[in-house]
Design a protein around this motif. Structure first.
Motif, mmCIF file in Angstrom:
data_model
loop_
_atom_site.group_PDB
_atom_site.id
_atom_site.type_symbol
_atom_site.label_atom_id
_atom_site.label_comp_id
_atom_site.label_asym_id
_atom_site.label_seq_id
_atom_site.Cartn_x
_atom_site.Cartn_y
_atom_site.Cartn_z
ATOM 1 N N ILE A 73 0.859 -1.177 0.000
ATOM 2 C CA ILE A 73 0.000 0.000 0.000
ATOM 3 C C ILE A 73 0.898 1.230 0.000
ATOM 4 N N ASP A 74 0.636 2.130 -0.940
ATOM 5 C CA ASP A 74 1.374 3.384 -1.010
ATOM 6 C C ASP A 74 0.562 4.438 -0.275
ATOM 7 N N HIS A 75 0.981 4.748 0.942
ATOM 8 C CA HIS A 75 0.237 5.702 1.772
ATOM 9 C C HIS A 75 0.345 7.139 1.253
ATOM 10 N N ASP A 76 1.291 7.389 0.344
ATOM 11 C CA ASP A 76 1.441 8.725 -0.237
ATOM 12 C C ASP A 76 0.689 8.878 -1.550
ATOM 13 N N SER A 77 0.068 7.816 -2.012
ATOM 14 C CA SER A 77 -0.635 7.829 -3.286
ATOM 15 C C SER A 77 -1.948 8.601 -3.182
ATOM 16 N N ALA A 78 -2.348 9.176 -4.309
ATOM 17 C CA ALA A 78 -3.657 9.835 -4.380
ATOM 18 C C ALA A 78 -4.785 8.800 -4.437
ATOM 19 N N VAL A 79 -4.443 7.552 -4.761
ATOM 20 C CA VAL A 79 -5.445 6.480 -4.807
ATOM 21 C C VAL A 79 -5.716 6.050 -3.371
ATOM 22 N N PRO A 80 -6.981 6.068 -2.931
ATOM 23 C CA PRO A 80 -7.294 5.699 -1.555
ATOM 24 C C PRO A 80 -6.856 4.258 -1.242
ATOM 25 N N ARG B 227 -8.139 3.508 -14.879
ATOM 26 C CA ARG B 227 -7.892 4.883 -15.313
ATOM 27 C C ARG B 227 -7.637 5.788 -14.121
ATOM 28 N N ALA B 228 -8.377 5.590 -13.021
ATOM 29 C CA ALA B 228 -8.161 6.400 -11.820
ATOM 30 C C ALA B 228 -6.755 6.166 -11.266
ATOM 31 N N ALA B 229 -6.325 4.925 -11.256
ATOM 32 C CA ALA B 229 -4.979 4.613 -10.766
ATOM 33 C C ALA B 229 -3.924 5.225 -11.689
ATOM 34 N N LEU C 109 -1.069 8.254 -10.910
ATOM 35 C CA LEU C 109 0.362 8.097 -11.172
ATOM 36 C C LEU C 109 0.874 9.129 -12.180
ATOM 37 N N GLY C 110 -0.035 9.958 -12.691
ATOM 38 C CA GLY C 110 0.350 10.983 -13.640
ATOM 39 C C GLY C 110 0.466 10.479 -15.068
ATOM 40 N N ALA C 111 -0.070 9.303 -15.343
ATOM 41 C CA ALA C 111 0.026 8.733 -16.690
ATOM 42 C C ALA C 111 -1.055 9.318 -17.594
ATOM 43 N N SER C 112 -0.686 9.501 -18.846
ATOM 44 C CA SER C 112 -1.662 9.935 -19.844
ATOM 45 C C SER C 112 -2.519 8.736 -20.244
ATOM 46 N N LEU C 113 -3.583 8.984 -20.970
ATOM 47 C CA LEU C 113 -4.420 7.897 -21.469
ATOM 48 C C LEU C 113 -3.599 6.978 -22.369
ATOM 49 N N ASP C 114 -2.775 7.574 -23.244
ATOM 50 C CA ASP C 114 -1.936 6.754 -24.126
ATOM 51 C C ASP C 114 -0.959 5.902 -23.324
ATOM 52 N N GLY C 115 -0.386 6.476 -22.277
ATOM 53 C CA GLY C 115 0.536 5.719 -21.430
ATOM 54 C C GLY C 115 -0.163 4.565 -20.732
ATOM 55 N N ALA C 116 -1.379 4.805 -20.272
ATOM 56 C CA ALA C 116 -2.144 3.749 -19.606
ATOM 57 C C ALA C 116 -2.487 2.632 -20.595
#
Length: 133
Positions: free
Chosen positions: A5-12, A100-102, A106-113
């Protein structure tokens, strides 16, 4: 079961747990019938609140990925090849929204995802015995 678990992540955290378990089910790491840790034990292992893990388990159950029964615990649901196409598409849409939320967190673009998804597919692709793609 190992999950970071990444406690610093924007993902809950509940979404990280849900997505992590869903990924393990999807890639076969957790086979149908496999027992998940108890909510209390998993929460302690991850350093999370019990309610956080409970929410993850509830969402996995509502998506049909796990089955929870009193005194029997939570197990990975049996795969259902007869899933109606509309329900399969609804579940796929739900998984896509979570992915997509994850990716956004992580700052990924749609193309990167999409590229990451294609790489993952290439790693796990098995030839179709009927010769279809």
């Amino acid at each position: 079961m190992k999950l970071d678990i990444d406690h610093d992540s924007a993902v809950p955290p509940y979404e990280q747990v849900r997505a992590g378990i869903a990924a393990m089910i999807g890639d076969g790491t957790l086979a149908p019938g496999a027992h998940l840790p108890t909510i209390r034990q998993f929460a302690a292992d991850l350093g999370l609140a019990v309610n956080t893990v409970a929410r993850s388990y509830r969402e996995l159950e509502s998506a049909g990925l796990v089955v929870s029964r009193v005194r029997h615990g939570t197990t990975v649901a049996e795969r259902r090849p007869d899933l109606p196409p509309a329900e399969a598409m609804a579940r796929l849409d739900e998984a896509a929204r979570a992915y997509r939320a994850a990716a956004r967190a992580l700052g990924a673009s749609l193309d990167g995802a999409i590229q990451a998804l294609r790489r993952a597919d290439a790693e796990h692709a098995a030839p179709d015995p009927r010769g279809r793609a």
